[in-house]
Design an enzyme around this catalytic site. Structure first.
Site, PDB file in Angstrom:
ATOM      1  NE  ARG A 172      -2.207  -1.273   3.757  1.00  0.00           N
ATOM      2  CZ  ARG A 172      -2.012  -0.474   4.800  1.00  0.00           C
ATOM      3  NH1 ARG A 172      -2.419   0.792   4.764  1.00  0.00           N
ATOM      4  NH2 ARG A 172      -1.406  -0.915   5.889  1.00  0.00           N
ATOM      5  CG  ASN A 184       7.467   1.871   2.413  1.00  0.00           C
ATOM      6  OD1 ASN A 184       7.485   3.102   2.444  1.00  0.00           O
ATOM      7  ND2 ASN A 184       6.331   1.182   2.502  1.00  0.00           N
ATOM      8  CE1 TYR A 244       6.183   7.100  11.592  1.00  0.00           C
ATOM      9  CE2 TYR A 244       6.566   9.461  11.437  1.00  0.00           C
ATOM     10  CZ  TYR A 244       6.368   8.236  10.826  1.00  0.00           C
ATOM     11  OH  TYR A 244       6.371   8.144   9.451  1.00  0.00           O
ATOM     12  CB  ILE A 276       3.150  10.863   1.423  1.00  0.00           C
ATOM     13  CG1 ILE A 276       4.599  11.381   1.464  1.00  0.00           C
ATOM     14  CG2 ILE A 276       2.834  10.210   0.079  1.00  0.00           C
ATOM     15  CD1 ILE A 276       4.946  12.435   0.438  1.00  0.00           C
TER      16      ILE A 276
HETATM   17  P1  NDP Z   1       0.728   2.834   4.862  1.00  0.00           P
HETATM   18  O1  NDP Z   1       0.207   2.598   6.237  1.00  0.00           O
HETATM   19  O2  NDP Z   1      -0.161   3.402   3.827  1.00  0.00           O
HETATM   20  O3  NDP Z   1       1.385   1.477   4.273  1.00  0.00           O
HETATM   21  C1  NDP Z   1       2.311   0.778   5.058  1.00  0.00           C
HETATM   22  C2  NDP Z   1       2.872  -0.388   4.271  1.00  0.00           C
HETATM   23  O4  NDP Z   1       3.799  -1.075   5.113  1.00  0.00           O
HETATM   24  C3  NDP Z   1       1.815  -1.393   3.905  1.00  0.00           C
HETATM   25  O5  NDP Z   1       2.212  -2.046   2.723  1.00  0.00           O
HETATM   26  C4  NDP Z   1       1.843  -2.341   5.102  1.00  0.00           C
HETATM   27  O6  NDP Z   1       1.370  -3.652   4.825  1.00  0.00           O
HETATM   28  C5  NDP Z   1       3.336  -2.369   5.382  1.00  0.00           C
HETATM   29  N1  NDP Z   1       3.602  -2.735   6.767  1.00  0.00           N
HETATM   30  C6  NDP Z   1       3.205  -2.090   7.885  1.00  0.00           C
HETATM   31  N2  NDP Z   1       3.641  -2.739   8.968  1.00  0.00           N
HETATM   32  C7  NDP Z   1       4.343  -3.807   8.514  1.00  0.00           C
HETATM   33  C8  NDP Z   1       5.010  -4.879   9.152  1.00  0.00           C
HETATM   34  N3  NDP Z   1       5.053  -4.988  10.480  1.00  0.00           N
HETATM   35  N4  NDP Z   1       5.617  -5.813   8.378  1.00  0.00           N
HETATM   36  C9  NDP Z   1       5.561  -5.732   7.032  1.00  0.00           C
HETATM   37  N5  NDP Z   1       4.924  -4.759   6.373  1.00  0.00           N
HETATM   38  C10 NDP Z   1       4.320  -3.811   7.112  1.00  0.00           C
HETATM   39  O7  NDP Z   1       2.013   3.750   5.077  1.00  0.00           O
HETATM   40  P2  NDP Z   1       2.688   4.859   4.143  1.00  0.00           P
HETATM   41  O8  NDP Z   1       2.771   4.408   2.741  1.00  0.00           O
HETATM   42  O9  NDP Z   1       2.070   6.172   4.462  1.00  0.00           O
HETATM   43  O10 NDP Z   1       4.146   4.885   4.806  1.00  0.00           O
HETATM   44  C11 NDP Z   1       5.202   4.076   4.329  1.00  0.00           C
HETATM   45  C12 NDP Z   1       6.464   4.472   5.058  1.00  0.00           C
HETATM   46  O11 NDP Z   1       6.696   5.862   4.869  1.00  0.00           O
HETATM   47  C13 NDP Z   1       6.425   4.244   6.558  1.00  0.00           C
HETATM   48  O12 NDP Z   1       7.693   3.817   7.009  1.00  0.00           O
HETATM   49  C14 NDP Z   1       6.101   5.614   7.104  1.00  0.00           C
HETATM   50  O13 NDP Z   1       6.536   5.770   8.422  1.00  0.00           O
HETATM   51  C15 NDP Z   1       6.842   6.499   6.126  1.00  0.00           C
HETATM   52  N6  NDP Z   1       6.338   7.865   6.049  1.00  0.00           N
HETATM   53  C16 NDP Z   1       5.056   8.129   5.650  1.00  0.00           C
HETATM   54  C17 NDP Z   1       4.612   9.434   5.575  1.00  0.00           C
HETATM   55  C18 NDP Z   1       3.221   9.788   5.136  1.00  0.00           C
HETATM   56  O14 NDP Z   1       2.859  10.968   5.247  1.00  0.00           O
HETATM   57  N7  NDP Z   1       2.409   8.873   4.639  1.00  0.00           N
HETATM   58  C19 NDP Z   1       5.499  10.561   5.925  1.00  0.00           C
HETATM   59  C20 NDP Z   1       6.827  10.163   6.322  1.00  0.00           C
HETATM   60  C21 NDP Z   1       7.205   8.867   6.370  1.00  0.00           C
HETATM   61  P3  NDP Z   1      -0.164  -4.116   5.192  1.00  0.00           P
HETATM   62  O15 NDP Z   1      -1.055  -3.601   4.106  1.00  0.00           O
HETATM   63  O16 NDP Z   1      -0.117  -5.595   5.200  1.00  0.00           O
HETATM   64  O17 NDP Z   1      -0.494  -3.524   6.508  1.00  0.00           O
END
Ligand code: NDP
Length: 243
Positions: A16, A91, A155, A188
């Site tokens: 995602r 990620n 965080y 984002i």
């Molecule tokens: P989302 O919550 O939209 O997606 C997270 C993704 O990581 C999903 O594919 C999820 O899989 C996977 N995931 C979460 N936990 C685990 C785990 N324990 N093991 C394996 N996979 C996992 O997050 P974002 O796309 O928004 O964020 C992605 C990264 O970017 C993160 O590290 C976040 O901290 C960072 N970030 C995001 C920002 C934002 O504004 N969105 C800003 C700054 C940093 P599943 O679908 O199975 O849960």
């Protein structure tokens, strides 16, 4: 099924948001892509189907980044299916918000397990299977530079750990010409921020939130051959948020 010149990428947390956009972009750039997820197989399968519709090869693997054995198994499955790894994108990350007076131990432990230990272990597991001159990219956060809101301490501290970790691992892997860099997004538009978009938009100097594809474009640059002189860097991409 894998052409000799084809490169392989492994995206931890690729089902995602930012990770899914990175997986898709890497496939468009010609990579075969393995991607992990933890809880939503349907979302992971959708990304695989999108990549296959483009004529690419992809594999989704359930692997909780808090589980060292699952991380290792994901790497092994990737290598068995697609061969040595050229690029790793770490990620997977979670956010749990709360102030120090109420923050729960289980939330602290889960954040550290996924956002810090999981990042280190993902890289550690992949490295023995990586080609020399490979690429490691982590997804940190601009909160490592400046925490703008109370309640985001844990965080931000996990993402600061990632920024520091990347410098050390870059030195460790420099002899193999594997570069290690950290992308620090600001707000984002993903599931993680869905409830906060209007408020975040107000806070960004460019007056909009970013799109996952904009982070994926930076991933695309960092995995490219021409990015080979950059290592240990944390690159903030946040519409001017922390300026
Ligand atoms: P989302 O919550 O939209 O997606 C997270 C993704 O990581 C999903 O594919 C999820 O899989 C996977 N995931 C979460 N936990 C685990 C785990 N324990 N093991 C394996 N996979 C996992 O997050 P974002 O796309 O928004 O964020 C992605 C990264 O970017 C993160 O590290 C976040 O901290 C960072 N970030 C995001 C920002 C934002 O504004 N969105 C800003 C700054 C940093 P599943 O679908 O199975 O849960």
């Amino acid at each position: 099924e894998r052409a000799a010149e084809q490169k392989t990428a492994l995206v931890f947390g690729g089902s995602r948001g930012i990770g899914a956009a990175a997986a898709l972009r890497l496939a468009k750039d010609g990579f075969t892509v393995a991607l992990t997820y933890v809880s939503q197989p349907d979302k992971a399968e959708k990304v695989v189907a999108e990549i296959e519709a483009l004529g690419g090869h992809a594999l989704d693997i359930q692997a909780d980044s808090a589980d060292p054995g699952a991380i290792r198994a994901a790497v092994v499955r990737t290598v068995e299916r697609f061969g040595p790894i050229d690029a790793v994108v770490v990620n997977a990350g979670i956010i749990r918000v709360g102030g120090i007076e109420t923050f729960k131990l289980e939330d602290l432990d889960r954040m550290l397990a996924v956002n810090v230990r999981g990042v280190y272990l993902s890289i550690q597991a992949a490295v023995p299977h990586m080609r020399d001159s490979g690429r490691v990219i982590t997804v940190g956060s601009n909160t490592a530079v400046r925490s703008s809101n109370s309640g985001t301490c844990v965080y931000a501290m996990t993402k600061a750990a990632v920024a520091t970790m990347v410098k050390g691992i870059a030195l460790d892997l420099a002899p193999r010409r594997i570069t290690v860099n950290n992308i620090q997004p600001g707000p984002i538009e993903t599931d993680m921020t869905a409830a906060m978009i209007p408020r975040l938009t107000e806070m960004v100097p460019l007056h909009r939130v970013g799109q996952p594809a904009e982070i994926a474009a930076l991933v695309s640059y960092l995995v490219s051959e021409e990015a080979g002189y950059m290592t240990g860097a944390s690159l903030t991409i946040d519409g001017g948020f922390v300026l």
